[in-house]
Scaffold this motif. Sequence first.
Motif, PDB file in Angstrom:
ATOM      1  N   ARG A 106       0.962  -1.359  -0.043  1.00 22.07           N
ATOM      2  CA  ARG A 106      -0.066   0.032   0.090  1.00 22.07           C
ATOM      3  C   ARG A 106       0.797   0.974   0.111  1.00 22.07           C
ATOM      4  O   ARG A 106       2.306   1.138   0.574  1.00 22.07           O
ATOM      5  CB  ARG A 106      -0.912  -0.097   1.196  1.00 22.07           C
ATOM      6  N   PRO A 107       0.523   2.314  -0.616  1.00 27.83           N
ATOM      7  CA  PRO A 107       1.145   3.546  -0.712  1.00 27.83           C
ATOM      8  C   PRO A 107       1.841   4.081   0.668  1.00 27.83           C
ATOM      9  O   PRO A 107       1.158   3.794   2.067  1.00 27.83           O
ATOM     10  CB  PRO A 107       0.172   4.773  -0.903  1.00 27.83           C
ATOM     11  N   GLY A 108       3.136   4.147   0.697  1.00 26.62           N
ATOM     12  CA  GLY A 108       3.945   4.837   1.827  1.00 26.62           C
ATOM     13  C   GLY A 108       4.601   3.703   2.341  1.00 26.62           C
ATOM     14  O   GLY A 108       5.578   3.807   3.180  1.00 26.62           O
ATOM     15  N   PHE A 109       4.236   2.401   2.293  1.00 24.68           N
ATOM     16  CA  PHE A 109       4.780   1.136   2.525  1.00 24.68           C
ATOM     17  C   PHE A 109       5.760   0.310   1.553  1.00 24.68           C
ATOM     18  O   PHE A 109       6.001  -0.674   1.709  1.00 24.68           O
ATOM     19  CB  PHE A 109       4.112   0.240   3.297  1.00 24.68           C
ATOM     20  N   ARG A 110       5.764   1.031   0.282  1.00 23.64           N
ATOM     21  CA  ARG A 110       6.506   0.420  -0.583  1.00 23.64           C
ATOM     22  C   ARG A 110       7.934   0.644  -0.443  1.00 23.64           C
ATOM     23  O   ARG A 110       8.273   1.460   0.280  1.00 23.64           O
ATOM     24  CB  ARG A 110       6.194   0.979  -1.995  1.00 23.64           C
ATOM     25  N   GLY A 111       8.681  -0.728  -0.974  1.00 24.50           N
ATOM     26  CA  GLY A 111      10.068  -0.632  -0.776  1.00 24.50           C
ATOM     27  C   GLY A 111      10.826   0.602  -0.897  1.00 24.50           C
ATOM     28  O   GLY A 111      11.648   1.298  -0.068  1.00 24.50           O
TER      29      GLY A 111
END
Length: 127
Positions: free
Chosen positions: A39-44
């Motif tokens: 989810r947005p913000g938690f992408r690598g």
Amino acid sequence: MTLLRIGYGGYKSPDLFVAAVQALQPDLVIDARFSTWSRPGFRGYELKRAFAALSIPYQHRRSLGNENYKGPGPIVIAEPSAIAVVHEEALIRRVVLFCVCRTDAPGCHLAVILRGDVGVVTAPRLL
């Protein structure tokens, strides 16, 4: 040996998650997800940037990921030999592993890594 685990599943925002990781005072943060797309913000790439802003080294290690992360199958660490490598690293520096699960989630593949199990874990996931 200092090898800690944390999951971002219980965090509503990436900022809160990054602050929680920072509070653990890591020398290295290892993203142990098989895939860093989330989810947005938690992408690598987003987490790598957030940790870099705090001068905390970040590495994605697909080799520590669970190949069965999408399904109810057993936990299968992508490259079991990577478990020994991370344990060796934790002898000389404070390492924090993370994945999508909640930190205390039963059946999380990070528990397998922390125990130092190698090979295929055939126990069903409880998530």
